[in-house]
Scaffold this motif. Structure first.
Motif, PDB file in Angstrom:
ATOM      1  N   THR A 145     -29.855 -23.117 -10.956  1.00 17.83           N
ATOM      2  CA  THR A 145     -30.813 -22.258 -12.064  1.00 17.83           C
ATOM      3  C   THR A 145     -30.885 -20.637 -11.462  1.00 17.83           C
ATOM      4  OG1 THR A 145     -31.585 -24.175 -12.652  1.00 17.83           O
ATOM      5  CG2 THR A 145     -32.503 -22.128 -13.491  1.00 17.83           C
ATOM      6  N   TYR A 146     -31.514 -20.763 -10.264  1.00 19.60           N
ATOM      7  CA  TYR A 146     -31.937 -19.494  -9.669  1.00 19.60           C
ATOM      8  C   TYR A 146     -30.589 -18.444  -9.519  1.00 19.60           C
ATOM      9  CZ  TYR A 146     -32.735 -16.244  -5.758  1.00 19.60           C
ATOM     10  OH  TYR A 146     -33.047 -15.158  -4.843  1.00 19.60           O
ATOM     11  N   THR A 152     -26.337 -13.124 -12.999  1.00 19.12           N
ATOM     12  CA  THR A 152     -25.869 -12.464 -14.436  1.00 19.12           C
ATOM     13  C   THR A 152     -25.512 -10.886 -14.387  1.00 19.12           C
ATOM     14  OG1 THR A 152     -27.644 -13.878 -15.480  1.00 19.12           O
ATOM     15  CG2 THR A 152     -26.927 -11.916 -16.781  1.00 19.12           C
ATOM     16  N   ASP A 153     -24.315 -10.916 -14.928  1.00 16.40           N
ATOM     17  CA  ASP A 153     -23.889  -9.495 -15.178  1.00 16.40           C
ATOM     18  C   ASP A 153     -24.925  -8.416 -15.415  1.00 16.40           C
ATOM     19  OD1 ASP A 153     -22.106  -7.238 -15.224  1.00 16.40           O
ATOM     20  OD2 ASP A 153     -20.711  -8.005 -16.403  1.00 16.40           O
ATOM     21  N   SER A 182     -23.950 -21.956 -14.382  1.00 13.04           N
ATOM     22  CA  SER A 182     -24.364 -22.484 -13.342  1.00 13.04           C
ATOM     23  C   SER A 182     -25.647 -23.498 -13.483  1.00 13.04           C
ATOM     24  CB  SER A 182     -24.998 -21.376 -12.484  1.00 13.04           C
ATOM     25  OG  SER A 182     -25.240 -21.509 -11.275  1.00 13.04           O
ATOM     26  N   ILE A 183     -26.502 -23.610 -14.374  1.00  9.93           N
ATOM     27  CA  ILE A 183     -27.488 -24.612 -14.614  1.00  9.93           C
ATOM     28  C   ILE A 183     -26.735 -26.065 -14.752  1.00  9.93           C
ATOM     29  CG2 ILE A 183     -29.288 -25.406 -16.071  1.00  9.93           C
ATOM     30  CD1 ILE A 183     -29.833 -22.386 -16.648  1.00  9.93           C
ATOM     31  N   LEU A 184     -25.836 -25.980 -15.556  1.00  8.55           N
ATOM     32  CA  LEU A 184     -25.020 -27.422 -15.927  1.00  8.55           C
ATOM     33  C   LEU A 184     -24.315 -27.866 -14.611  1.00  8.55           C
ATOM     34  CD1 LEU A 184     -23.956 -26.551 -19.527  1.00  8.55           C
ATOM     35  CD2 LEU A 184     -25.796 -28.016 -18.910  1.00  8.55           C
ATOM     36  N   VAL A 185     -23.886 -26.871 -13.698  1.00  8.64           N
ATOM     37  CA  VAL A 185     -23.167 -27.316 -12.456  1.00  8.64           C
ATOM     38  C   VAL A 185     -24.378 -28.104 -11.791  1.00  8.64           C
ATOM     39  CG1 VAL A 185     -22.157 -26.908 -10.499  1.00  8.64           C
ATOM     40  CG2 VAL A 185     -20.999 -25.798 -12.612  1.00  8.64           C
ATOM     41  N   GLU A 248     -21.543 -29.604 -21.575  1.00 10.78           N
ATOM     42  CA  GLU A 248     -21.041 -28.288 -21.511  1.00 10.78           C
ATOM     43  C   GLU A 248     -20.064 -27.857 -22.331  1.00 10.78           C
ATOM     44  OE1 GLU A 248     -20.342 -28.307 -16.418  1.00 10.78           O
ATOM     45  OE2 GLU A 248     -18.983 -29.163 -17.693  1.00 10.78           O
ATOM     46  N   ARG A 249     -19.476 -28.775 -22.780  1.00 15.88           N
ATOM     47  CA  ARG A 249     -18.374 -28.237 -23.933  1.00 15.88           C
ATOM     48  C   ARG A 249     -19.164 -27.626 -25.166  1.00 15.88           C
ATOM     49  NH1 ARG A 249     -15.401 -32.767 -21.789  1.00 15.88           N
ATOM     50  NH2 ARG A 249     -16.129 -34.055 -23.573  1.00 15.88           N
TER      51      ARG A 249
END
Length: 261
Positions: A145-146, A152-153, A182-185, A248-249
């Motif tokens: 999460t961090y 973020t761009d 990234s959070i879902l990973v 995710e999907r």
């Protein structure tokens, strides 16, 4: 649709099952031929028979419900705290300087090394196992999460500011969607550690659950039930991972990397 096209679709559907089905067939053949003694590794048919008996007497369903409740409770508790702290440290430089160094130091402590201390504090009750599960999933979710927030761009953030977005709008429409992959990973990684932690906790300090069922089977040399317990954990882990990929999907349909996942 052409025959070649239909064949490609069919082949794609069955491909993931080829290896596990082949291994099960080889396992069954080796057991039938006497190459694998039943006291070492029972045949798949013996494991299925044991599953049927445990379902019929209610033991498998009861222990499965207990293990699932423990896992989900630990996931909600640890996941919520780690997610909020990850967001805080990601969006707030002050929060980052205040909290992240301490969290990174604590992260180096293996969470399973705390098991003796947790048992000493809480005994073998539910609090001990839930605490270990929550601690196990904490850092995968926090770190991802961090990382997602701080990665973020910056050009997108500047663009949002130039359009007059408020801080909340910028977070909701730019920062959080950018961090979501990234959070879902982190969630997928955390779910794997969740089941690993629960296995250890239930085999050492429990009086119910799938791990407890396996340890009771070990006392009576019931290898078919031990193997069944392993398969149950594997199935639960695969189910959790598949549900996360489905999430995710659904949530990342706007992302080209997930559009055809």
């Amino acid at each position: 649709m052409s025959a070649a096209r239909r064949w490609r679709l069919s082949d794609s559907a069955i491909t993931p099952a080829i290896v596990p089905v082949g291994l099960l067939l080889a396992w069954q053949l080796a057991s039938t031929a006497g190459l694998l003694p039943s006291n070492i590794l029972p045949a798949p048919t013996a494991v299925v028979k044991a599953a049927g008996e445990l379902i019929a007497n209610g033991q498998l369903v009861a222990n499965l419900a207990v293990s699932t409740a423990r896992a989900l409770t630990g996931l909600v508790a640890g996941g919520a705290v780690s997610f909020l702290l990850g967001l805080l440290c990601g969006v707030s430089p002050t929060g980052r300087r205040l909290l992240d160094p301490t969290l990174q130091m604590v992260r180096t402590i293996p969470h399973l090394a705390l098991l003796p201390l947790v048992i000493l504090w809480f005994g073998i009750g539910e609090q001990a196992k839930i605490l270990l599960v929550a601690w196990g999933i904490f850092f995968p979710i926090y770190l991802n999460t961090y990382h997602g927030v701080v990665s973020t761009d910056p050009q997108l953030i500047e663009m949002g500011k130039s359009y007059g977005m408020t801080r909340w709008e910028l977070f909701r429409r730019v920062i959080f969607p950018g961090a979501l992959p990234s959070i879902l990973v982190g969630l997928r990684f955390g779910l794997g550690i969740m089941w690993l932690t629960l296995i250890v906790a239930e085999t050492i300090a429990a009086n119910s659950g799938i791990g407890y069922m396996a340890m009771q089977a070990r006392e009576f040399s019931q290898t078919d039930i031990i193997v069944l317990s392993i398969f149950v954990y594997a199935a639960l882990g695969k189910l959790a991972d598949s549900l996360t990929r489905l999430l995710e999907r659904r949530l990342l349909r706007w992302n080209p990397a997930y559009a055809k996942a």
